[in-house]
Enzyme design. Structure first.
Site, PDB file in Angstrom:
ATOM      1  N   LYS A  22      78.207  72.767  31.393  1.00 26.30           N
ATOM      2  CA  LYS A  22      78.659  73.908  32.206  1.00 26.30           C
ATOM      3  C   LYS A  22      80.178  73.883  32.460  1.00 26.30           C
ATOM      4  CE  LYS A  22      74.272  74.857  34.441  1.00 26.30           C
ATOM      5  NZ  LYS A  22      73.544  75.115  35.686  1.00 26.30           N
TER       6      LYS A  22
ATOM      7  N   ARG B  76      74.765  61.336  48.933  1.00 26.22           N
ATOM      8  CA  ARG B  76      74.819  59.871  48.789  1.00 26.22           C
ATOM      9  C   ARG B  76      76.279  59.423  48.690  1.00 26.22           C
ATOM     10  NH1 ARG B  76      71.978  57.693  43.434  1.00 26.22           N
ATOM     11  NH2 ARG B  76      73.599  59.026  42.568  1.00 26.22           N
TER      12      ARG B  76
HETATM   13  P1  ATR Z   1      73.328  68.929  39.117  1.00 23.61           P
HETATM   14  O1  ATR Z   1      74.187  69.718  38.181  1.00 23.61           O
HETATM   15  O2  ATR Z   1      71.849  69.042  38.808  1.00 23.61           O
HETATM   16  O3  ATR Z   1      73.628  69.187  40.550  1.00 23.61           O
HETATM   17  P2  ATR Z   1      74.827  66.466  39.233  1.00 23.61           P
HETATM   18  O4  ATR Z   1      76.100  67.237  39.225  1.00 23.61           O
HETATM   19  O5  ATR Z   1      74.735  65.222  38.435  1.00 23.61           O
HETATM   20  O6  ATR Z   1      73.614  67.384  38.778  1.00 23.61           O
HETATM   21  O7  ATR Z   1      74.473  66.139  40.780  1.00 23.61           O
HETATM   22  C1  ATR Z   1      73.353  65.429  41.131  1.00 23.61           C
HETATM   23  C2  ATR Z   1      73.218  65.348  42.660  1.00 23.61           C
HETATM   24  O8  ATR Z   1      72.027  64.585  42.938  1.00 23.61           O
HETATM   25  C3  ATR Z   1      74.355  64.629  43.361  1.00 23.61           C
HETATM   26  O9  ATR Z   1      74.476  65.101  44.676  1.00 23.61           O
HETATM   27  C4  ATR Z   1      73.843  63.176  43.359  1.00 23.61           C
HETATM   28  O10 ATR Z   1      74.406  62.339  44.344  1.00 23.61           O
HETATM   29  P3  ATR Z   1      75.822  61.574  44.091  1.00 23.61           P
HETATM   30  O11 ATR Z   1      76.875  62.611  44.291  1.00 23.61           O
HETATM   31  O12 ATR Z   1      75.841  60.520  45.119  1.00 23.61           O
HETATM   32  O13 ATR Z   1      75.754  61.046  42.688  1.00 23.61           O
HETATM   33  C5  ATR Z   1      72.399  63.414  43.685  1.00 23.61           C
HETATM   34  N1  ATR Z   1      71.519  62.310  43.276  1.00 23.61           N
HETATM   35  C6  ATR Z   1      71.092  62.022  42.030  1.00 23.61           C
HETATM   36  N2  ATR Z   1      70.273  60.957  42.045  1.00 23.61           N
HETATM   37  C7  ATR Z   1      70.170  60.567  43.355  1.00 23.61           C
HETATM   38  C8  ATR Z   1      69.456  59.539  44.043  1.00 23.61           C
HETATM   39  N3  ATR Z   1      68.666  58.683  43.396  1.00 23.61           N
HETATM   40  N4  ATR Z   1      69.581  59.453  45.391  1.00 23.61           N
HETATM   41  C9  ATR Z   1      70.376  60.323  46.058  1.00 23.61           C
HETATM   42  N5  ATR Z   1      71.072  61.321  45.475  1.00 23.61           N
HETATM   43  C10 ATR Z   1      70.970  61.440  44.143  1.00 23.61           C
END
Ligand code: ATR
Length: 272
Positions: A64, A151
């Protein structure tokens, strides 16, 4: 009308099914082709798509942002969010749009119009790509407060800067901090990937009251563990398949210039 989707992995995408239905609704011949592309082939495949007579295409994970330098223009929305999910060939130019956040807002508004009146408070869980579009779109509505919990705190703080309206207050929290405040919000939006095909949720809804709406953008399963917890607390829920359909509707309307409805598709998905 030739359309497509670029991303990886996309074999299980519902988009071909959705857009085929939209083409039928407007009685238009067409096709929606999948261009599943690994990173090293991205430039080559985008050039192939641009030379292939397409009216437009969707862009999904992980491209994206990668797509932006390949486009001639971005609309202001996509520019602010820094991500494109819909590309349209208009007046000999490839123009990037983002319909994710607006699609989300339309999906919630359709089900719970009362949430959009009277200075309500929102909590967004997550600060990734999906959260960016949703946060920006929610900031165009009349909410009193839109808080973010994530997180990684730096990402929540970076997202906060997308809010350019002083009348909407934004605070950032850890999930542990947010967990004890969930009873303060009218709408809680789960945007992380946690809960996709797994029996997990990002925070406990123990303190939730039955006046809130809890929304999850994950749509596999249709009712996530997080939404089930909300239901158990007597709260109203909003499921992720509606956002999927509305972002597709907005994209299709840009390509075709015609209005389509998601009612039939929603019924089909809810049969599962
Ligand atoms: P997307 O485009 O689907 O939003 P992304 O940009 O990779 O994907 O974002 C994923 C989100 O899920 C983020 O907020 C991530 O938290 P971090 O910013 O701390 O990485 C969150 N996320 C993914 N796996 C997680 C987990 N196991 N526990 C908590 N938050 C998680």
């Amino acid at each position: 009308m030739k359309l497509g989707l670029i991303g990886y992995p996309i074999q299980h995408s519902l988009s071909p099914w959705i857009h085929k239905h939209f083409l039928e609704q407007i009685n238009q011949e067409g096709q929606y082709q999948l261009y599943e592309t690994s990173g090293d082939k991205f430039s080559e495949v985008v050039e192939e798509m641009k030379c292939g007579g397409l009216k437009g295409f969707n862009v999904t994970v992980p491209y994206k942002q990668t797509i932006i330098p390949y486009l001639d223009e971005l609309d202001s929305y996509a520019k602010q969010i820094g991500a494109v999910n819909t590309v349209v060939f208009e007046n000999n130019k490839w123009i990037g749009y983002n319909t994710d956040g607006l699609g989300y807002v339309q999906a919630v508004k359709d089900q719970y119009p009362g949430l959009f009146t009277g200075d309500k408070k929102v909590l967004i869980l997550g600060a990734g790509g999906a959260a960016r579009g949703i946060f920006y779109a929610l900031c165009q509505q009349d909410f009193q407060k839109i808080d973010i919990a994530n997180r990684t705190m730096e990402k929540a703080i970076a997202l906060k800067d997308l809010n350019q309206r002083e009348e909407i207050e934004t605070d950032c929290f850890t999930f542990a901090e947010a967990e004890i405040k969930v009873n303060n919000y009218d709408l809680i939006v789960q945007t992380t990937s946690v809960g996709t095909n797994e029996d997990l949720s990002v925070l406990s809804l123990e303190k939730l009251t039955d006046t809130s709406v809890v929304s999850d953008i994950v749509y596999q399963p249709l009712t996530t563990t997080f939404l089930q917890q909300a239901k158990d607390k007597g709260a109203r829920i909003h499921r992720g398949h509606t956002m999927l359909l509305y972002q597709a509707k907005l994209a299709f309307q840009k390509w075709s210039g015609q209005t389509v409805t998601v009612t039939e598709l929603m019924k089909e998905l809810e049969k599962q």
